[in-house]
Scaffold this active site. Structure first.
Site, short mmCIF file in Angstrom:
data_model
loop_
_atom_site.label_atom_id
_atom_site.label_comp_id
_atom_site.label_asym_id
_atom_site.label_seq_id
_atom_site.Cartn_x
_atom_site.Cartn_y
_atom_site.Cartn_z
N TYR A 142 -20.18 9.81 5.66
CA TYR A 142 -20.84 11.11 5.78
C TYR A 142 -20.24 12.05 4.75
O TYR A 142 -19.03 12.11 4.60
CB TYR A 142 -20.64 11.68 7.18
CG TYR A 142 -21.21 13.07 7.39
CD1 TYR A 142 -22.59 13.28 7.40
CD2 TYR A 142 -20.37 14.17 7.57
CE1 TYR A 142 -23.12 14.55 7.59
CE2 TYR A 142 -20.90 15.44 7.77
CZ TYR A 142 -22.27 15.63 7.78
OH TYR A 142 -22.79 16.88 7.97
N ASP A 237 -14.23 11.49 -1.48
CA ASP A 237 -14.50 12.57 -0.53
C ASP A 237 -13.39 12.55 0.52
O ASP A 237 -13.43 11.78 1.48
CB ASP A 237 -15.88 12.39 0.11
CG ASP A 237 -16.17 13.48 1.14
OD1 ASP A 237 -15.31 14.38 1.32
OD2 ASP A 237 -17.25 13.43 1.77
N LYS A 265 -11.64 20.66 5.87
CA LYS A 265 -10.88 20.48 7.12
C LYS A 265 -9.42 20.95 7.01
O LYS A 265 -9.19 22.15 7.04
CB LYS A 265 -11.05 19.04 7.61
CG LYS A 265 -12.55 18.78 7.89
CD LYS A 265 -12.90 17.50 8.59
CE LYS A 265 -14.36 17.52 9.03
NZ LYS A 265 -15.25 16.62 8.37
C1 LIG Z 1 -16.68 16.87 7.68
C2 LIG Z 1 -17.00 16.15 6.43
C3 LIG Z 1 -17.86 16.68 5.45
C4 LIG Z 1 -18.63 17.94 5.67
O1 LIG Z 1 -17.81 19.04 5.82
P1 LIG Z 1 -18.40 20.38 6.50
O2 LIG Z 1 -17.29 21.36 6.37
O3 LIG Z 1 -18.72 20.00 7.92
O4 LIG Z 1 -19.61 20.77 5.74
C5 LIG Z 1 -17.99 16.00 4.27
N1 LIG Z 1 -17.35 14.84 4.05
C6 LIG Z 1 -16.54 14.29 4.97
C7 LIG Z 1 -15.84 13.01 4.66
C8 LIG Z 1 -16.35 14.91 6.20
O5 LIG Z 1 -15.58 14.33 7.12
#
Ligand SMILES: *Cc1c(COP(=O)(O)O)cnc(C)c1O
Length: 425
Positions: A142, A237, A265
């Site tokens: 994701y 990512d 995060k």
């Molecule tokens: C949470 C997440 C996102 C999206 O981040 P948001 O702050 O919710 O937009 C993108 N990539 C990864 C790997 C994630 O865990």
């Protein structure tokens, strides 16, 4: 009637589904979402004032536990000096320097407000830099909710993806190729055929959005070698893994230098802050230096930066990640051992402060394997744990998160709770 249920019913009238992000609605596990009244350390309290041991930690940011006093103090102090200026500040340079120091592949970094924004911008940048359109992502990873990433695999190897969400034109996903995580042979064949047309490969270097799935060493090496060979930008990512699996992020565990990295995060310490950065020659393509446009009214917000910077400082205490890893591994080992004694099929895995529990025989390595696990059994376990005051992610396909505020005693309490919960299955 439970106050949680009352709030859920009330919320549904003014907010679609009663929630501001879909997984919070408990759709996958059923039942009533817990409305959080307050949180502190490893705990939160719901609308009925019931206390839970929290293994989500806001889906990762709360690595120090909730409402860490130093982070809260930094936020309060920053807020007193003004909430947002739309002009540069010194603290933005402070946090940029801190990020570049901790993650050596990041030579320059830009701050944004969400992980979605970070990945979307990194991909645009990779496309601008390479002057290519096609991108590769992996099934089960994701990367936020931007149009070209809400995509599921096409029907054949080199068939580009189809939208996985309403409202996304098929044309927008036409350039996104979805491959299988950990499938080296498929990756190799794809690069052999169309490598020269691929702008970037984006992946979760340790996946946490299809439960926890680790990459094989061969997969990690092939990704770096093939992208380098074909002039394709490799994007790690690390929105979830960044500063959570290790101080130097997942890339330090892999011994890999990606071209671009996205963070979110933990980097915001619970406030809306995210970042993307990497090679200086690629970053130079962004406006105002280059022609790839990217901007944000609240980017580098001073209050969010205060929370992020204080968090980054605190996680550099000696042995922070070693201790976090040890406790997380103990949690998983304890729960898996209890399941074995009770004859329940369950396995588990962890890395840093991130863990996965799977109701199947072997630790999965692909999305298909994860989705073959016993979801119905997970749902019963989830509710049994909730009754034991332990809050796990409300989906069999999400990783769990431990904070440094989860003491050995809390870990042992959680294992004992899991033993009782597993006995009811
Ligand atoms: C949470 C997440 C996102 C999206 O981040 P948001 O702050 O919710 O937009 C993108 N990539 C990864 C790997 C994630 O865990």
């Amino acid at each position: 009637m439970s106050r949680n249920l009352e709030l859920f019913e009330r919320g549904k009238k003014s907010i679609p589904g009663g929630v501001n992000s879909p997984v919070r609605a408990f759709g996958s596990v059923g039942g009533t979402p817990r409305f959080v009244k307050k949180a502190n350390g490893p705990y939160f309290w719901d609308a009925d004032d019931k206390q839970y041991i929290d293994y989500i930690g806001s889906w990762g940011p709360a690595i120090l536990g909730h409402a860490h006093p130093e982070v809260v103090a930094a936020v309060q102090k920053a807020a007193e000096g003004g909430l947002s200026f739309g002009a540069p500040t010194e603290v933005e340079i402070d946090i940029a320097e801190e990020i570049c120091k901790l993650v050596p592949s990041i030579e320059q970094v830009r701050l944004v407000s969400s992980g979605t924004e970070a990945t979307m911008s990194a991909i645009r940048l990779a496309r601008g830099f390479t002057k290519r359109d096609a991108i590769i992502k992996f099934e089960g990873c994701y990367h936020g909710h931007s149009d070209s990433l809400l995509v599921k695999a096409g029907s054949g190897l080199l068939t580009f993806g189809n939208p996985s969400s309403g409202g996304v034109p098929a044309d927008f996903t036409r350039h996104t190729l979805v491959l299988e995580y950990n499938n080296v042979e498929q990756l190799q064949r794809t690069f052999d055929e169309i490598g020269h047309t691929i702008a970037c490969v984006i992946l979760e270097p340790i996946a946490g959005n299809m439960n926890l799935i680790k990459p094989s060493e061969a997969f990690v090496k092939a990704l770096r070698a093939l992208t380098e060979q074909h002039g394709t930008v490799l994007i790690y990512d690390e929105v979830m893994t960044g500063f959570r699996v290790a101080l130097g992020c997942a890339q330090s565990l892999h011994g890999i230098k990606p071209d671009l990295t996205t963070l979110g995060k933990v980097v915001g310490g619970g406030m809306p802050l995210a970042a993307f950065g990497g090679r200086a020659d690629i970053m130079a393509c962004i406006a105002p230096l280059g022609n790839v446009y990217q901007a944000g009214t609240l980017s580098g917000n001073p209050v969010a930066v205060a929370a992020g910077l204080t968090t980054l400082k605190l996680i550099q205490q000696p042995d922070f990640h070693a201790e976090l890893s040890r406790r997380t591994a103990r949690l998983v080992e304890g729960i898996v051992a209890a399941a074995r004694e009770l004859g329940v099929t369950l396995c588990g895995d962890s890395v840093g402060g991130m863990f996965g529990l799977y109701f199947c025989e072997e630790i999965p390595s692909t999305f298909a394997e994860v989705t073959a696990s016993d979801r119905e059994r997970f749902n019963r376990f989830f509710h049994a744990m909730l009754a034991e005051s332990v809050y796990l992610a409300p989906s069999a396909y999400e990783a769990g998160f431990v904070s440094i505020a989860h003491s050995d005693e809390i870990i042992e309490q959680s294992i004992a709770a899991a033993r009782r919960a597993l006995a009811t299955l």
